[in-house]
Motif scaffolding. Structure first.
Motif, PDB file in Angstrom:
ATOM      1  N   UNK A  24       0.776  -1.228   0.000  1.00 40.06           N
ATOM      2  CA  UNK A  24       0.000   0.000   0.000  1.00 40.06           C
ATOM      3  C   UNK A  24       0.808   1.277   0.000  1.00 40.06           C
ATOM      4  N   UNK A  25       0.110   2.362  -0.240  1.00 33.22           N
ATOM      5  CA  UNK A  25       0.703   3.696  -0.209  1.00 33.22           C
ATOM      6  C   UNK A  25       1.197   3.993   1.203  1.00 33.22           C
ATOM      7  N   UNK A  26       2.391   4.540   1.302  1.00 38.90           N
ATOM      8  CA  UNK A  26       2.993   4.878   2.594  1.00 38.90           C
ATOM      9  C   UNK A  26       3.066   3.680   3.535  1.00 38.90           C
ATOM     10  N   UNK A  27       3.195   2.480   2.983  1.00 44.24           N
ATOM     11  CA  UNK A  27       3.328   1.236   3.753  1.00 44.24           C
ATOM     12  C   UNK A  27       2.135   1.000   4.666  1.00 44.24           C
ATOM     13  N   UNK A  28       0.948   1.483   4.240  1.00 41.74           N
ATOM     14  CA  UNK A  28      -0.256   1.379   5.067  1.00 41.74           C
ATOM     15  C   UNK A  28      -0.992   0.059   4.905  1.00 41.74           C
ATOM     16  N   UNK A  29      -0.497  -0.823   4.041  1.00 38.04           N
ATOM     17  CA  UNK A  29      -1.099  -2.130   3.849  1.00 38.04           C
ATOM     18  C   UNK A  29      -2.257  -2.100   2.874  1.00 38.04           C
ATOM     19  N   UNK A  30      -2.683  -3.287   2.484  1.00 34.46           N
ATOM     20  CA  UNK A  30      -3.871  -3.448   1.642  1.00 34.46           C
ATOM     21  C   UNK A  30      -4.734  -4.507   2.308  1.00 34.46           C
ATOM     22  N   UNK A  31      -5.870  -4.076   2.815  1.00 32.51           N
ATOM     23  CA  UNK A  31      -6.748  -4.955   3.569  1.00 32.51           C
ATOM     24  C   UNK A  31      -7.057  -6.226   2.790  1.00 32.51           C
ATOM     25  N   UNK A  32      -6.817  -7.358   3.422  1.00 35.38           N
ATOM     26  CA  UNK A  32      -7.083  -8.637   2.796  1.00 35.38           C
ATOM     27  C   UNK A  32      -6.005  -9.107   1.843  1.00 35.38           C
ATOM     28  N   UNK A  33      -4.937  -8.320   1.672  1.00 33.25           N
ATOM     29  CA  UNK A  33      -3.914  -8.678   0.697  1.00 33.25           C
ATOM     30  C   UNK A  33      -2.508  -8.692   1.295  1.00 33.25           C
ATOM     31  N   UNK A  34      -2.116  -7.600   1.960  1.00 33.73           N
ATOM     32  CA  UNK A  34      -0.780  -7.522   2.564  1.00 33.73           C
ATOM     33  C   UNK A  34      -0.832  -6.577   3.757  1.00 33.73           C
TER      34      UNK A  34
END
Length: 98
Positions: A24-34
């Motif tokens: 995700x942007x700014x290392x904020x993650x991607x829910x359900x993915x990373x």
């Protein structure tokens, strides 16, 4: 967002090119993915800089999050990895993760 200079700015570029599609942007993650890397689990006392190096070079088996294994990321240079770590640590400190 903290002001990024030098290696942190280079790390942002390398992160965006190699990591943001999953983390995700700014290392904020991607829910359900990373997972987010700006998270207490990834603070330096729990995940050393070397754990990030090994994750990029060798991949990581799922252990903290239910997103499956992380594959190794080909083509990322040692310098880019070092800069990415500086970038992530800068984001973590800006969010109170020491």
């Amino acid at each position: 967002m903290p002001e990024l200079l030098g290696a942190a700015l280079e790390g942002e570029k390398a992160f965006n090119a190699n990591c943001s599609s999953c983390h995700g942007t700014n290392a904020s993650g991607k829910d359900g993915f990373a997972p987010p890397l700006v998270h207490k689990i990834y603070e330096p006392s729990h995940h050393s800089d070397m754990s990030f190096v090994l994750a990029v070079k060798q991949g990581v088996r799922q252990h903290h999050w239910p997103y499956g294994n992380m594959p190794p990321i080909a083509g990322v240079s040692d310098q880019e990895i070092a800069d990415i770590i500086i970038y992530v640590r800068t984001l973590q400190r800006a969010n109170g993760i020491q």
